[in-house]
Each structure stands twice: as C-alpha cells, then as structure tokens.
Design a protein around this motif. Structure first.
Motif, PDB file in Angstrom:
ATOM      1  N   SER A  63       0.899  -1.247   0.069  1.00  0.00           N
ATOM      2  CA  SER A  63      -0.167  -0.004  -0.070  1.00  0.00           C
ATOM      3  C   SER A  63       1.101   1.885   0.221  1.00  0.00           C
ATOM      4  O   SER A  63       2.255   1.439   1.053  1.00  0.00           O
ATOM      5  N   SER A  64       0.554   2.280  -0.905  1.00  0.00           N
ATOM      6  CA  SER A  64       1.027   3.338  -0.893  1.00  0.00           C
ATOM      7  C   SER A  64       2.785   3.027  -0.608  1.00  0.00           C
ATOM      8  O   SER A  64       3.777   4.023  -0.707  1.00  0.00           O
ATOM      9  N   SER A 214       9.998   0.927   0.949  1.00  0.00           N
ATOM     10  CA  SER A 214       9.980   2.671   0.467  1.00  0.00           C
ATOM     11  C   SER A 214       8.097   3.201  -0.330  1.00  0.00           C
ATOM     12  O   SER A 214       7.704   2.795   0.023  1.00  0.00           O
ATOM     13  N   GLY A 215       8.645   4.725  -0.751  1.00  0.00           N
ATOM     14  CA  GLY A 215       7.575   4.690  -1.319  1.00  0.00           C
ATOM     15  C   GLY A 215       6.926   5.733  -0.813  1.00  0.00           C
ATOM     16  O   GLY A 215       7.414   5.709   0.499  1.00  0.00           O
ATOM     17  N   GLY A 239      17.524  14.929   2.162  1.00  0.00           N
ATOM     18  CA  GLY A 239      16.159  14.408   2.535  1.00  0.00           C
ATOM     19  C   GLY A 239      15.703  13.674   1.631  1.00  0.00           C
ATOM     20  O   GLY A 239      15.625  13.999   0.508  1.00  0.00           O
ATOM     21  N   LEU A 240      15.206  12.155   1.969  1.00  0.00           N
ATOM     22  CA  LEU A 240      14.379  11.524   1.244  1.00  0.00           C
ATOM     23  C   LEU A 240      13.636  10.860   2.597  1.00  0.00           C
ATOM     24  O   LEU A 240      13.904   9.900   2.973  1.00  0.00           O
ATOM     25  N   GLY A 241      13.043  10.134   0.884  1.00  0.00           N
ATOM     26  CA  GLY A 241      11.338   8.979   1.298  1.00  0.00           C
ATOM     27  C   GLY A 241      10.334   9.356   1.439  1.00  0.00           C
ATOM     28  O   GLY A 241       9.681  10.289   1.717  1.00  0.00           O
ATOM     29  N   GLY A 242      10.016   8.354  -0.013  1.00  0.00           N
ATOM     30  CA  GLY A 242       8.525   8.810  -0.736  1.00  0.00           C
ATOM     31  C   GLY A 242       8.088  10.136  -1.288  1.00  0.00           C
ATOM     32  O   GLY A 242       6.753  10.556  -2.086  1.00  0.00           O
ATOM     33  N   ILE A 243       9.410  10.836  -2.070  1.00  0.00           N
ATOM     34  CA  ILE A 243       9.021  12.420  -2.157  1.00  0.00           C
ATOM     35  C   ILE A 243       8.640  11.387  -3.749  1.00  0.00           C
ATOM     36  O   ILE A 243       8.979  10.700  -5.063  1.00  0.00           O
ATOM     37  N   PHE A 267       9.603   4.633  -9.949  1.00  0.00           N
ATOM     38  CA  PHE A 267       9.364   3.908 -10.545  1.00  0.00           C
ATOM     39  C   PHE A 267       8.025   4.236 -11.915  1.00  0.00           C
ATOM     40  O   PHE A 267       6.882   3.512 -12.126  1.00  0.00           O
ATOM     41  N   ILE A 268       7.312   4.896 -10.774  1.00  0.00           N
ATOM     42  CA  ILE A 268       5.834   5.357 -11.386  1.00  0.00           C
ATOM     43  C   ILE A 268       5.419   6.262 -12.615  1.00  0.00           C
ATOM     44  O   ILE A 268       4.974   5.888 -13.228  1.00  0.00           O
TER      45      ILE A 268
END
Ligand SMILES: Cc1cc2nc3c(=O)[nH]c(=O)nc-3n(C[C@H](O)[C@H](O)[C@H](O)COP(=O)(O)O)c2cc1C
Length: 302
Positions: A63-64, A214-215, A239-243, A267-268
C-alpha cells in the motif's frame, strides 16, 4: 529565482537529486529527459568488487509503496569507472557515487578508489537492510557509524555524505556520529525493514523473506527524522523517503533538508524528477520566494 543549493561542498543547480538504486547509472532515464535538468545523480550502490544479489522475487508492491531486497547487486567500481562514469560525464549534472562494503576495510578501499575519479562526491551507505553480513552491522550505533566515517574521511578529499538507516531507536545519535567524524553531509532515510506474506502460500512474497519499504508510505517517518536530525547537527541533510512531487520536496526542505532525493517515485513516473524541480519553482512563485535556501529549516512548530 535562485534554486542553487550547497550540499556539503557540492554545488547543485537545484535541490533535486535521484536516489541510489532507483536510477541505475542514468542510461534508461536519459531516454526520457536531459539529465542536466536535475541537481545530481546518486548512482546505484557500487562496491569495490562485483557483487551478486538476492534470489527473485526481489521486489513487490505494498500500500502506497514497495518492498525490495535486491541485495546490492552491482558490477564493481572498476566497471563503473570504465563504462558508467564516461556516460554520466556527458550530462551537466553532479555525480555522487554511492558505495558500501561488508567490512570497514572494504569501505575505506572503495573510498580510496573513488577519490581518484572525476566525480563530485561520495555517499557511503551505512544502512542496507538486505545483505546478511555488512553495512547494517556498522550503521546501528554511534560508535559503528563514527568508526567507518572517520576512516573513510581520512582517504577522501571530496565531499563525503553518509546515508543512514531509519531502523534505529534514535536516528539523531547516528547523525551526530556522522558529524563528529567529519563528514560533509548526511542523507536520510534508507528503507524501513518490512515483510509481506502471500496468504494462499503462507509464505513471504520476497525470496529474502524481508525487504526494505520505500515510497509514499514512508514519507511522514522520513520528514519526522529529517526534522529531528536538523535540530541536532549543522551539516547539510539530503532528505528522502516517499517524495513524488514538488510539494513533497518542499515539506522535506521546511523540515531542514538542504536538498532532496527521489527514489521509488522514478518507477511510478520517469519524469518525476524534472516535474519536482518545476513544482519547487511553482511554490516559490506562489509565495514570492526568490531564493530556495530561504525555505530550508523554516517550519514553525505548533
Ligand atoms: C529497488 C531499490 C534499490 C535500492 N538500492 C539502494 C542502493 O543500492 N544503495 C542505497 O544507499 N539505497 C538504495 N535504495 C534506497 C533508496 O535510495 C532510498 O533511500 C529509499 O528507497 C527511500 O526513498 P524513496 O521512498 O523515495 O524510494 C534502494 C531502493 C530501492 C527501492
């Protein structure tokens, strides 16, 4: 409008970079847009010697988000220097090479090798959750992170960034270790350890059983950690994680990130990185901000 930021001595034309392991060495994405549109490319994690990865299935959707347990498969730094670096040099963007090892000596040797190459910075991964021996062992404690970082620092004149795991009780401790050891920046977060079970087979979906989450699912955790680390250290934060958008990037910058990285979002939508640059500009126009640096760390707590 000024979009240029300074990530520990690496001058980025804009704060948008792409995250290690989700962009290869840029070849595939260069068919979609000019890689010169983004601030920097963080390469796939590349070790001194070639490394095989884990068995398939190595990725699945959640999910997400997604889980991965690639196992840091790569062709090694010599191959990178001969075949991938000349390709990346064709673009007007900064090159940050992500590396790792299974012993402290491996990290140091990799850094020694990288110091001789025409690259803009090195990111050492002290956070890979999917390899049995290795970096996770050093990445969990203040002492472990400090030791690896200090030893790498001694052999690197280029900007040195250390990538941290979120799979710890208090990420500000490991971030402080990075700063105390003399690194130029810290990047966070890597993936959160997760698992997905196929209920018909009653087995984990990934051959490795567990993997890194991730995501967008992890974004609130990442924003919280960036904020906490920004209160504790002075070195810049990647900073990163789900952007997946300019608005997400702004959230990270308000929390204290000097630059941001996009991972699973590629990937999206392969165009997500240049769209994020545009999204940051739109936000700046909306609020009449002429310098993107004026956003960094400007969240006001309730
Ligand atoms: C398929 C895949 C491979 C990854 N490989 C690496 C790697 O080689 N080195 C590394 O430091 N991080 C690696 N990561 C972690 C990402 O760089 C990033 O820290 C994480 O996915 C969180 O960002 P995101 O939510 O935008 O994907 C990988 C992530 C994914 C999804």
């Amino acid at each position: 409008m000024n979009l240029e930021v300074n990530l520990g001595g690496i001058k980025l034309k804009n704060p948008v970079t792409v995250a290690s392991g989700t962009f290869g060495y840029g070849r595939e994405y260069s068919e979609f847009y000019d890689l010169g549109e983004i601030g920097a490319i963080c390469t796939k994690g590349t070790s001194l010697r070639p490394k095989t990865g884990n068995k398939a299935p190595r990725v699945c959707e959640t999910s997400s988000g997604m889980l991965n347990a690639i196992g840091l498969e790569n062709k090694g730094l010599e191959y990178f220097a001969e075949f991938d670096l000349p390709f990346l040099k064709k673009f007007d963007t900064k090159i940050i090479v992500n590396t790792f090892g299974s012993t402290v000596e491996d990290y140091v040797e990799a850094c020694r090798f990288l110091n001789k190459l025409d690259i803009d910075g090195v990111e050492i991964n002290l956070s890979c959750p999917n390899v049995k021996a290795g970096c996770m062992a050093f990445g969990n404690t203040y002492e472990g992170v400090k030791e690896v970082t200090e030893k790498c620092r001694r052999v690197i004149d280029k900007p040195l960034i250390v990538k941290l795991t979120p799979n710890v009780t208090d990420i500000t401790q490991t971030a402080k270790a990075v700063e105390d050891a003399g690194a130029d920046g810290v990047s966070l977060i890597n993936t959160l350890m997760g698992m997905k079970i196929d209920i018909d087979k009653r087995r984990p979906v990934l051959a490795n059983n567990t993997g890194g989450l991730s995501g967008p699912a992890i974004k609130p955790v990442a924003v919280r950690m960036v904020y906490q680390v920004a209160q504790k250290v002075k070195i810049p934060i990647l900073g990163l994680g789900g952007i997946v958008s300019g608005d997400d990037a702004i959230e990270f910058m308000l929390a204290g990130a000097s630059a941001i990285s996009i991972g699973s979002g590629n990937f999206i939508d392969p165009y997500v990185a240049p769209k994020t640059v545009k999204g940051i500009e739109d936000y700046m126009k909306k609020y009449n901000i002429s310098d993107v640096n004026d956003i960094i760390g400007k969240v006001e707590m309730n």
